[in-house]
Design an enzyme around this catalytic site. Structure first.
Site, PDB file in Angstrom:
ATOM      1  N   ARG A 210     -13.058  -1.530  -0.994  1.00  8.85           N
ATOM      2  CA  ARG A 210     -13.517  -0.188  -1.373  1.00  8.85           C
ATOM      3  C   ARG A 210     -15.031  -0.152  -1.547  1.00  8.85           C
ATOM      4  NH1 ARG A 210      -8.347   1.603  -5.187  1.00  8.85           N
ATOM      5  NH2 ARG A 210      -7.083   2.111  -3.358  1.00  8.85           N
TER       6      ARG A 210
ATOM      7  N   GLN B 275      -8.799   7.746  -5.289  1.00  2.06           N
ATOM      8  CA  GLN B 275      -9.874   7.143  -6.090  1.00  2.06           C
ATOM      9  C   GLN B 275     -10.038   7.902  -7.408  1.00  2.06           C
ATOM     10  OE1 GLN B 275     -11.186   4.319  -4.914  1.00  2.06           O
ATOM     11  NE2 GLN B 275     -10.065   4.604  -3.006  1.00  2.06           N
TER      12      GLN B 275
ATOM     13  N   TYR C  85      -9.637   6.282   4.339  1.00  2.06           N
ATOM     14  CA  TYR C  85      -8.979   4.967   4.228  1.00  2.06           C
ATOM     15  C   TYR C  85      -9.405   4.164   2.994  1.00  2.06           C
ATOM     16  CZ  TYR C  85     -12.840   3.022   7.288  1.00  2.06           C
ATOM     17  OH  TYR C  85     -14.000   2.640   7.861  1.00  2.06           O
ATOM     18  N   GLU C  86      -8.733   3.061   2.795  1.00  2.02           N
ATOM     19  CA  GLU C  86      -8.885   2.254   1.568  1.00  2.02           C
ATOM     20  C   GLU C  86      -8.606   3.074   0.319  1.00  2.02           C
ATOM     21  OE1 GLU C  86      -8.937  -0.809   1.521  1.00  2.02           O
ATOM     22  OE2 GLU C  86      -9.386  -1.064   3.643  1.00  2.02           O
ATOM     23  N   GLY C  87      -7.585   3.932   0.417  1.00  2.00           N
ATOM     24  CA  GLY C  87      -7.280   4.842  -0.681  1.00  2.00           C
ATOM     25  C   GLY C  87      -8.099   6.102  -0.497  1.00  2.00           C
TER      26      GLY C  87
END
Lengths: 249, 600
Positions: free
Chosen positions: B298, B449, B442-444
């Site tokens: 992240r 977040q 992406y990556e959450g």
């Protein structure tokens, strides 16, 4: 064979150079500095010679203020084995640099001296020739190919008319041109190792060299701005203006 | 044609003048990372980014990746660039020297990530994923697994992936269906389909090391039943004391996605058909293991937002200085030319300064978190390690979401400055908007977040994480509140901090009773937090600039003056956004929730 490579610290090629307000020179304070691109080519060539088994040791030499250490570290990170800085804050002109290099050569006894053909700052194109003259060695300038043989080197030179191939006796001074090679990027392990490689600092006086400038810079100015063009009505007028106004034909 | 020059002077300013990166070399294990070495690494990395990666960015976008019979070809030039990147040792920048890495601090990696993403975000995906795989194995793998895979990932000879998402689940990984059946020899047979796998298949590396989430037969339901496996594309074999790729494993690429941006990064459907894999860490604890690399990932994505914003801004600025159009509103500024450059216009300046204030502020914020990450890993005092780790945990969702939102915004502003030329391919600016857009997802997703911030980080250990931010900010305000020159920055910062604390208390209280309330406030809360954090960075940068100018600035008055004026812009025209976010977050959940889905 030991190879000595001279490297110069210059204003980075991508920086827009500005003249100092007092016209005494160009502004170098807080300007990005880099290794002279022609010197990078010389360092690369020395490393290739070492990789090919032709050279045994590479010594990088620079002359100038303490910040030149950074430039020498770059040479070490590329692959030079050790470095010598002739440290001075005084103005250095080509003859002084040539004498300093000749003195280092006397100490180091290299089999070959590689140098950039010129600095991109002063564009002198003199130092290599002067070093060869001072040492009374053979020289081959503007090299685009170097082949080292037994006791001699065959050098292809870029000259106005094309290419010229010379065979010179070693030891000799060879200055490098743009097409000789493409310098490598320093690898991370080499950048880190470079910190541990020896970097010796010498004073010009210790080499017994008088570096006093021999010529004086009166004024530095920016090139004239390009003038707006003129439109002509016909060919006759063009020829007339070229003859009588521009006086070029 | 777009252009890019690494912002070395700005990077230098943040590292050495604002944050004192020299403290990193005082940490045990980082003794080598002295400021001069860090500078040299960054300078060489900048050259590789400018001269090798950047020239492939637009061509890579035009060509994209090619899929044919299970094989993926990256665009022309990528193979050579990757080889050069590996020869330089760059994949191993932060890797442990025990496995052949350089052992450099994370803050140096932050800088390199920024440079790589400015130059070529698609290219950066390949080493980026390898780094994630390296970290998961390094932290959770057995010694045997580490010895087998880490040296290869460090040199870049082998690359890595993270295989999480499946066709029916992305955010909610408890739903995954990929199965792992134990064999007698301790390995497992992995079967299932993973989608959206970046760098899942390509022609850059000799082998690809997949880290795969799957369920063992005795797995409990949901996210507590997920295990992590390492599944190599080619099974490693020993040959003459060296590890080489051996027989092909049962994992193959079914297709690649055709997507909006980062077209030179292969996004793959990966089919696992009785592929041999080995458990990494403990059974059923895979999600936790994966999260240790997700946090790092992240931060990496946050750097993508920053990297794109920087290159977009550079091109917007160049264009604004060159493009002659109309006269300034108060009369001609370049009377000898056909028209004035558009940078004379207030609205063009608004767009440029928004990007500039974001980029320079976010750089300081990111590198600060990078240094704290190094302190969290290496500081000898466990209490300080904990403090640093808390701050990183708190700031990770904030900078991931804010910096990727703003990366896209900055790309969009650069397009706007370019007018019609911003919308066509040739100028290269619209590519930045397309490339930047994925980083918000992406990556959450950025929504996730925000939930991570209000749901986990905010309440963790009775607000201990929050104090790691509020305490240094409070101390800074107290130290400088009587500095007359600093008042224009300190007062608005103090006011915004107080409002943020008020909102924090309110969201925490309402959220305790009703999670929907916390969720409804989350996005605005995160954005307000980010704006305050950037305000803290700008106040610090303004302070340094003022001190330097008072001390004569050493011939760099223009540079520090630019910092001071950009800080003024930030406090006048960006920090006030906190007021709207405050009101929106305080408005509660009702206006979001009362409309029936059927009546939308």
């Amino acid at each position: 064979m030991k190879v000595l490579v001279a490297v110069k610290r210059v204003i980075d090629a991508y920086v827009t150079v500005r003249v100092k307000a007092d016209q005494s020179g160009v502004e170098t304070a807080n300007v990005k500095m880099s290794m002279n691109p022609f010197c990078e080519i010389a360092v690369e060539e020395a490393i290739r010679m070492k990789e090919a088994g032709k050279a045994t040791e590479i010594v990088a030499v620079s002359a100038g203020p303490a910040t030149c250490q950074e430039t020498l570290r770059t040479a070490l990170a590329m692959g030079a084995d050790r470095a010598i800085l002739i440290q001075t804050d005084a103005e250095l002109q080509p003859l002084a640099v040539a004498k300093l290099l000749a003195a280092v050569i006397d100490k180091e006894n290299p089999g070959l001296v590689l140098m950039g053909k010129q600095g991109i700052d002063g564009e002198h194109n003199q130092t290599g020739q002067m070093v060869a003259a001072l040492k009374n060695w053979a020289q081959a300038t503007f090299a685009s190919k170097i082949e080292v043989g037994a006791g001699e080197a065959t050098v292809t030179r870029e000259i106005d008319g094309g290419l010229e191939t010379l065979t010179i006796k070693l030891p000799a001074v060879v200055t490098t041109d743009l097409r000789l090679n493409e310098p490598r990027y320093a690898s991370l392990p080499n950048i880190m190792q470079a910190k541990r490689k020896p970097l010796e600092t010498l004073a010009p006086e210790a080499l017994g060299v008088d570096i006093t400038p021999r010529f004086k810079i009166l004024k530095v100015t920016e090139p004239l701005k390009r003038q707006a063009g003129k439109k002509v009505a016909n060919v006759d007028e063009l020829i007339d203006k070229l003859k009588n106004e521009a006086k070029v034909i | 044609m777009p252009s890019y020059k690494a912002p070395l002077e700005n990077i230098h300013f943040v590292l050495h003048e604002v944050l004192d990166v020299a403290q990193v070399a005082a940490l045990p294990g980082y003794e080598e990372a002295t400021p001069d070495l860090i500078d040299q690494i960054i300078e060489e990395g900048a050259k590789v980014c400018e001269e090798v990666l950047f020239p492939l960015n637009q061509s890579g976008d035009a060509e994209g990746c090619l899929y044919e019979n299970g094989v993926v070809r990256t665009p022309k030039g990528f193979k050579e660039a990757y080889r050069l990147f590996c020869e330089g040792g760059w994949p191993g920048l932060v890797a442990d020297p025990q496995y052949g890495g350089m052992g450099m601090p994370h803050v140096v990696n932050c800088v390199l990530q920024e440079l790589i993403c400015s130059a070529n975000m698609s290219f950066g995906m390949y080493p980026g994923l390898s780094e994630g795989a390296y970290r998961a194995l390094y932290l959770h793998g057995s010694q045997e697994q580490k010895d087998l895979y880490l040296p290869k990932l460090t040199t870049g000879e082998w690359s890595g992936t993270m295989c999480l998402t499946e066709p029916h689940c992305g955010t909610d990984l408890g739903l995954i269906k990929t199965k792992a059946l134990p064999n007698d020899d301790g390995s497992c047979n992995i079967t299932g389909t993973k989608i959206f796998i970046s760098a899942g298949e390509h022609d850059l590396a000799d082998n690809i090391v997949h880290l795969v989430l799957a369920k063992l037969p005795d797995a409990p339901e949901g996210s507590r039943g997920i295990s992590l496996f390492v599944v190599p594309k080619f099974l490693p074999r020993q040959e003459g004391g060296q590890v080489k790729p051996g027989a092909r494993n049962g994992v193959s690429c079914g297709s690649i996605e055709h997507k909006m941006g980062i077209k030179a990064s292969a996004t793959c459907v990966m089919n696992f058909d009785n592929a041999q894999g080995w458990l990494v860490g403990e059974p059923h604890k895979g999600l936790k293991a994966m999260f240790t690399m997700m946090n790092a990932a992240r931060l990496g994505v946050a750097m993508q937002g920053l990297g794109i914003a920087e290159v977009a801004m550079q091109n917007g600025l160049n264009y604004a200085k060159e493009r002659l159009q109309m006269r300034a509103l108060d009369g001609a500024k370049a009377p000898d030319k056909a028209a004035d450059p558009i940078i004379v216009h207030p609205d063009v300046r608004r767009m440029l300064l928004t990007s500039k204030a974001f980029t320079e502020g976010a750089r300081a914020l990111s590198y600060w978190v990078g240094i704290e990450l190094d302190r969290a890993h290496k500081h000898p005092d466990p209490a300080i390690r904990q403090e640093a780790d808390d701050l990183v945990a708190l700031m990770t969702p904030i900078i991931k979401a804010y910096q990727t939102d703003m990366g896209f915004e900055a790309a969009s502003l650069a397009m706007q400055i370019h007018g019609g030329h911003g919308y066509i391919w040739d100028y290269g600016v619209e590519q930045y908007a397309r490339d930047a857009r994925i980083a918000m997802i992406y990556e959450g997703t950025n929504g996730i977040q925000a939930l991570d911030l209000v749901g986990r980080k905010m309440g963790q250990s009775y607000g201990r994480l929050l104090r790691r931010f509020f305490h240094p900010v409070g101390a800074f305000i107290e130290t400088h509140q009587n500095n007359l020159q600093m008042q224009e920055f300190i007062f608005p910062l103090a006011k915004a901090v107080a409002k943020l604390q008020q909102l924090t208390a309110s969201v925490a209280m309402k959220g305790l009773k009703d999670s929907t309330e916390a969720g409804a406030a989350s996005a605005d809360y995160l954005r307000m937090f980010a704006l305050v954090a950037l305000g803290y960075m700008w106040a610090q940068m303004a302070l340094v600039a003022q001190e330097k100018i008072s001390a004569g600035a050493g011939g760099r008055v223009g540079f520090y003056d630019s910092k001071l004026k950009t800080a003024r812009f930030y406090f006048a025209r960006m920090l006030p956004e906190t007021e709207a976010h405050f009101r929106k977050a305080m408005a509660g959940a009702e206006s979001l929730m009362e409309l029936e889905a059927a009546n939308f």
